[in-house]
Motif scaffolding. Structure first.
Motif, PDB file in Angstrom:
ATOM      1  N   LEU A  60       0.790  -1.237   0.000  1.00  0.00           N
ATOM      2  CA  LEU A  60       0.000   0.000   0.000  1.00  0.00           C
ATOM      3  C   LEU A  60       0.818   1.281   0.000  1.00  0.00           C
ATOM      4  O   LEU A  60       0.258   2.356  -0.228  1.00  0.00           O
ATOM      5  CB  LEU A  60      -0.921   0.025   1.232  1.00  0.00           C
ATOM      6  N   LEU A  61       2.114   1.192   0.266  1.00  0.00           N
ATOM      7  CA  LEU A  61       2.935   2.388   0.452  1.00  0.00           C
ATOM      8  C   LEU A  61       4.142   2.356  -0.483  1.00  0.00           C
ATOM      9  O   LEU A  61       4.479   1.327  -1.060  1.00  0.00           O
ATOM     10  CB  LEU A  61       3.411   2.479   1.905  1.00  0.00           C
ATOM     11  N   GLY A  62       4.784   3.520  -0.610  1.00  0.00           N
ATOM     12  CA  GLY A  62       6.011   3.576  -1.398  1.00  0.00           C
ATOM     13  C   GLY A  62       5.774   3.512  -2.899  1.00  0.00           C
ATOM     14  O   GLY A  62       6.533   2.866  -3.619  1.00  0.00           O
ATOM     15  N   GLY A  63       4.711   4.181  -3.387  1.00  0.00           N
ATOM     16  CA  GLY A  63       4.438   4.190  -4.815  1.00  0.00           C
ATOM     17  C   GLY A  63       3.575   3.045  -5.292  1.00  0.00           C
ATOM     18  O   GLY A  63       3.584   2.718  -6.479  1.00  0.00           O
ATOM     19  N   LYS A  64       2.808   2.450  -4.389  1.00  0.00           N
ATOM     20  CA  LYS A  64       1.983   1.294  -4.733  1.00  0.00           C
ATOM     21  C   LYS A  64       0.487   1.610  -4.658  1.00  0.00           C
ATOM     22  O   LYS A  64      -0.317   0.749  -4.333  1.00  0.00           O
ATOM     23  CB  LYS A  64       2.316   0.120  -3.808  1.00  0.00           C
ATOM     24  N   PHE A  65       0.125   2.864  -4.975  1.00  0.00           N
ATOM     25  CA  PHE A  65      -1.295   3.216  -4.887  1.00  0.00           C
ATOM     26  C   PHE A  65      -2.113   2.418  -5.896  1.00  0.00           C
ATOM     27  O   PHE A  65      -3.105   1.772  -5.546  1.00  0.00           O
ATOM     28  CB  PHE A  65      -1.492   4.710  -5.124  1.00  0.00           C
ATOM     29  N   LEU A  66      -1.697   2.463  -7.162  1.00  0.00           N
ATOM     30  CA  LEU A  66      -2.385   1.669  -8.171  1.00  0.00           C
ATOM     31  C   LEU A  66      -2.097   0.186  -7.917  1.00  0.00           C
ATOM     32  O   LEU A  66      -0.949  -0.219  -7.778  1.00  0.00           O
ATOM     33  CB  LEU A  66      -1.925   2.063  -9.569  1.00  0.00           C
ATOM     34  N   GLY A  67      -3.141  -0.576  -7.854  1.00  0.00           N
ATOM     35  CA  GLY A  67      -2.973  -1.999  -7.607  1.00  0.00           C
ATOM     36  C   GLY A  67      -3.032  -2.393  -6.152  1.00  0.00           C
ATOM     37  O   GLY A  67      -2.895  -3.576  -5.816  1.00  0.00           O
ATOM     38  N   GLY A  68      -3.234  -1.420  -5.250  1.00  0.00           N
ATOM     39  CA  GLY A  68      -3.362  -1.755  -3.832  1.00  0.00           C
ATOM     40  C   GLY A  68      -4.533  -2.697  -3.617  1.00  0.00           C
ATOM     41  O   GLY A  68      -5.667  -2.360  -3.967  1.00  0.00           O
ATOM     42  N   PRO A  69      -4.320  -3.895  -3.067  1.00  0.00           N
ATOM     43  CA  PRO A  69      -5.403  -4.874  -2.934  1.00  0.00           C
ATOM     44  C   PRO A  69      -6.418  -4.454  -1.879  1.00  0.00           C
ATOM     45  O   PRO A  69      -6.048  -3.965  -0.810  1.00  0.00           O
ATOM     46  CB  PRO A  69      -4.678  -6.151  -2.521  1.00  0.00           C
ATOM     47  N   TRP A  70      -7.696  -4.675  -2.177  1.00  0.00           N
ATOM     48  CA  TRP A  70      -8.756  -4.239  -1.282  1.00  0.00           C
ATOM     49  C   TRP A  70      -8.638  -4.805   0.133  1.00  0.00           C
ATOM     50  O   TRP A  70      -8.830  -4.063   1.100  1.00  0.00           O
ATOM     51  CB  TRP A  70     -10.124  -4.565  -1.860  1.00  0.00           C
ATOM     52  N   THR A 128       9.681   8.153  13.593  1.00  0.00           N
ATOM     53  CA  THR A 128       9.162   7.129  14.492  1.00  0.00           C
ATOM     54  C   THR A 128       9.298   5.765  13.819  1.00  0.00           C
ATOM     55  O   THR A 128       9.636   5.662  12.632  1.00  0.00           O
ATOM     56  CB  THR A 128       7.688   7.396  14.804  1.00  0.00           C
ATOM     57  N   LEU A 129       8.993   4.712  14.579  1.00  0.00           N
ATOM     58  CA  LEU A 129       9.029   3.367  14.022  1.00  0.00           C
ATOM     59  C   LEU A 129       8.066   3.243  12.847  1.00  0.00           C
ATOM     60  O   LEU A 129       8.379   2.616  11.828  1.00  0.00           O
ATOM     61  CB  LEU A 129       8.670   2.349  15.111  1.00  0.00           C
ATOM     62  N   ALA A 130       6.876   3.863  12.976  1.00  0.00           N
ATOM     63  CA  ALA A 130       5.887   3.794  11.905  1.00  0.00           C
ATOM     64  C   ALA A 130       6.407   4.472  10.642  1.00  0.00           C
ATOM     65  O   ALA A 130       6.211   3.976   9.522  1.00  0.00           O
ATOM     66  CB  ALA A 130       4.588   4.437  12.359  1.00  0.00           C
ATOM     67  N   ALA A 131       7.077   5.612  10.797  1.00  0.00           N
ATOM     68  CA  ALA A 131       7.589   6.325   9.631  1.00  0.00           C
ATOM     69  C   ALA A 131       8.677   5.529   8.931  1.00  0.00           C
ATOM     70  O   ALA A 131       8.760   5.509   7.692  1.00  0.00           O
ATOM     71  CB  ALA A 131       8.122   7.685  10.056  1.00  0.00           C
ATOM     72  N   LYS A 132       9.513   4.866   9.706  1.00  0.00           N
ATOM     73  CA  LYS A 132      10.599   4.089   9.117  1.00  0.00           C
ATOM     74  C   LYS A 132      10.086   2.932   8.278  1.00  0.00           C
ATOM     75  O   LYS A 132      10.792   2.416   7.415  1.00  0.00           O
ATOM     76  CB  LYS A 132      11.530   3.580  10.222  1.00  0.00           C
ATOM     77  N   ALA A 133       8.845   2.519   8.521  1.00  0.00           N
ATOM     78  CA  ALA A 133       8.263   1.415   7.765  1.00  0.00           C
ATOM     79  C   ALA A 133       7.725   1.856   6.415  1.00  0.00           C
ATOM     80  O   ALA A 133       7.311   1.021   5.608  1.00  0.00           O
ATOM     81  CB  ALA A 133       7.147   0.762   8.570  1.00  0.00           C
ATOM     82  N   ILE A 134       7.708   3.168   6.142  1.00  0.00           N
ATOM     83  CA  ILE A 134       7.167   3.680   4.891  1.00  0.00           C
ATOM     84  C   ILE A 134       8.284   3.766   3.855  1.00  0.00           C
ATOM     85  O   ILE A 134       9.214   4.572   3.999  1.00  0.00           O
ATOM     86  CB  ILE A 134       6.540   5.083   5.083  1.00  0.00           C
ATOM     87  N   PRO A 135       8.246   2.968   2.809  1.00  0.00           N
ATOM     88  CA  PRO A 135       9.263   3.077   1.767  1.00  0.00           C
ATOM     89  C   PRO A 135       9.205   4.453   1.105  1.00  0.00           C
ATOM     90  O   PRO A 135       8.131   4.922   0.720  1.00  0.00           O
ATOM     91  CB  PRO A 135       8.864   1.982   0.766  1.00  0.00           C
ATOM     92  N   GLY A 136      10.330   5.132   1.021  1.00  0.00           N
ATOM     93  CA  GLY A 136      10.348   6.455   0.414  1.00  0.00           C
ATOM     94  C   GLY A 136       9.936   7.575   1.345  1.00  0.00           C
ATOM     95  O   GLY A 136       9.636   8.684   0.895  1.00  0.00           O
ATOM     96  N   PHE A 137       9.920   7.311   2.643  1.00  0.00           N
ATOM     97  CA  PHE A 137       9.517   8.350   3.603  1.00  0.00           C
ATOM     98  C   PHE A 137      10.398   9.590   3.498  1.00  0.00           C
ATOM     99  O   PHE A 137       9.944  10.707   3.728  1.00  0.00           O
ATOM    100  CB  PHE A 137       9.571   7.797   5.025  1.00  0.00           C
ATOM    101  N   GLU A 138      11.654   9.381   3.120  1.00  0.00           N
ATOM    102  CA  GLU A 138      12.568  10.518   3.001  1.00  0.00           C
ATOM    103  C   GLU A 138      12.095  11.511   1.941  1.00  0.00           C
ATOM    104  O   GLU A 138      12.424  12.697   2.003  1.00  0.00           O
ATOM    105  CB  GLU A 138      13.984  10.030   2.683  1.00  0.00           C
ATOM    106  N   ASP A 139      11.294  11.050   0.972  1.00  0.00           N
ATOM    107  CA  ASP A 139      10.756  11.967  -0.038  1.00  0.00           C
ATOM    108  C   ASP A 139       9.734  12.914   0.566  1.00  0.00           C
ATOM    109  O   ASP A 139       9.521  14.018   0.067  1.00  0.00           O
ATOM    110  CB  ASP A 139      10.109  11.175  -1.184  1.00  0.00           C
ATOM    111  N   ILE A 140       9.058  12.479   1.624  1.00  0.00           N
ATOM    112  CA  ILE A 140       8.092  13.333   2.302  1.00  0.00           C
ATOM    113  C   ILE A 140       8.802  14.393   3.134  1.00  0.00           C
ATOM    114  O   ILE A 140       8.451  15.570   3.109  1.00  0.00           O
ATOM    115  CB  ILE A 140       7.153  12.491   3.202  1.00  0.00           C
ATOM    116  N   GLU A 141       9.809  13.978   3.867  1.00  0.00           N
ATOM    117  CA  GLU A 141      10.450  14.896   4.802  1.00  0.00           C
ATOM    118  C   GLU A 141      11.507  15.784   4.168  1.00  0.00           C
ATOM    119  O   GLU A 141      11.959  16.744   4.786  1.00  0.00           O
ATOM    120  CB  GLU A 141      11.066  14.128   5.965  1.00  0.00           C
ATOM    121  N   ALA A 142      11.896  15.483   2.920  1.00  0.00           N
ATOM    122  CA  ALA A 142      12.948  16.263   2.274  1.00  0.00           C
ATOM    123  C   ALA A 142      12.557  17.742   2.188  1.00  0.00           C
ATOM    124  O   ALA A 142      11.505  18.101   1.671  1.00  0.00           O
ATOM    125  CB  ALA A 142      13.215  15.709   0.877  1.00  0.00           C
ATOM    126  N   GLY A 143      13.392  18.597   2.715  1.00  0.00           N
ATOM    127  CA  GLY A 143      13.167  20.036   2.629  1.00  0.00           C
ATOM    128  C   GLY A 143      12.175  20.600   3.607  1.00  0.00           C
ATOM    129  O   GLY A 143      11.909  21.810   3.597  1.00  0.00           O
TER     130      GLY A 143
END
Length: 263
Positions: A107-117, A200-215
């Motif tokens: 569901l995360l890290g660029g997987k919006f399309l195709g996310g299983p219900w 946080t631990l939850a944030a570290k589990a998000i692939p590409g989280f650094e793209d959110i926090e950059a800048g």
């Protein structure tokens, strides 16, 4: 437990449940710590394999807090919650919902399309619907009045990598407004705190989280320290206190002012 203290403490005499405390680097733990420092009696919760971790880190609070087993997706856990709470306190003045989950592999890290219900449904139940189910479970403990505070990450825009968790947070924000409508007659306030990106631990589990926090730190007028949980915890504690008696259905941003900047 901490239940006494100077009347200058803004949660003096309050009984608070912080649901969703895992590591001592989590927002929930930071909230529990500040709440105790402000005079509250605090209970914390978790479930499953994380429960033993929570029991260990409970001793790192200013005063060791009782740890309750609570899976907010389990009706039996929700039904027994009032009796578990009453083993330690005779009611609640505040509830903190610090709970969210989305499968990072689907569901995360660029997987919006195709996310299983099934995974999307789980994310929405855990991250959004549970605010309503937890609130309903706590109503017998709250009597006339109290404060419910949840944690969000600004769902008004689409973020890199956040994908279906952004949708779940949008559901959480809408849920909080409907709860504010329905619980207002009982004097119960329902608000959210929208924090900037925190490591946080939850944030570290998000692939590409650094793209959110950059800048973030350069764009936020007040700057932003992504390892400092204290400002966020203080905002939650303020909303739990009696200093916001006429505020409900609100989202308080604790993000250094980032949300207000156009560029």
């Amino acid at each position: 437990m901490v239940s006494t203290g100077s009347t200058s403490q803004i949660l003096a005499g309050k009984r608070i449940l912080v649901a969703g405390v895992t590591m001592d680097t989590s927002i929930g733990f930071a909230v529990a710590k500040v709440a105790q420092e402000q005079g509250a009696t605090v209970l914390i919760s978790n479930f499953g394999r994380a429960l033993n971790i929570t029991k260990r880190i409970a001793g790192r609070l200013p005063a060791e807090a009782p740890v309750l087993e609570l899976d907010v997706t389990d009706p039996e856990h929700l039904d027994r919650l009032p009796s578990l709470v009453r083993e330690h306190v005779d009611g609640l003045d505040g509830v903190v919902h610090s709970i969210a989950y989305g499968n990072p592999e689907t569901l995360l890290g660029g997987k919006f399309l195709g996310g299983p219900w099934p995974d999307v449904a789980q994310a929405v139940q855990v991250s959004a619907y549970s605010l309503a189910s937890l609130s309903e479970a706590c109503l017998p403990l709250m009597g006339r009045g109290g404060s419910i505070v949840g944690m969000t990450f600004d769902a008004s825009v689409a973020w890199p990598a956040y994908d279906w968790m952004g949708v779940a947070k949008a559901g959480l924000e809408s849920t909080s407004r409907y709860l504010a409508r329905d619980l207002g007659a009982d004097g119960i306030r329902v608000n959210l705190v929208s924090a900037g990106p925190l490591k946080t631990l939850a944030a570290k589990a998000i692939p590409g989280f650094e793209d959110i926090e950059a800048g973030w730190g350069t764009r936020a007028p007040l700057g932003w320290d992504n390892v400092d949980l204290d400002p966020t915890a203080k905002a939650v504690v303020a909303l739990l206190s009696d200093f916001f008696p006429a505020t409900t259905g609100e989202i308080v941003h604790v993000d250094g002012g980032y949300h207000a900047m156009g560029a």
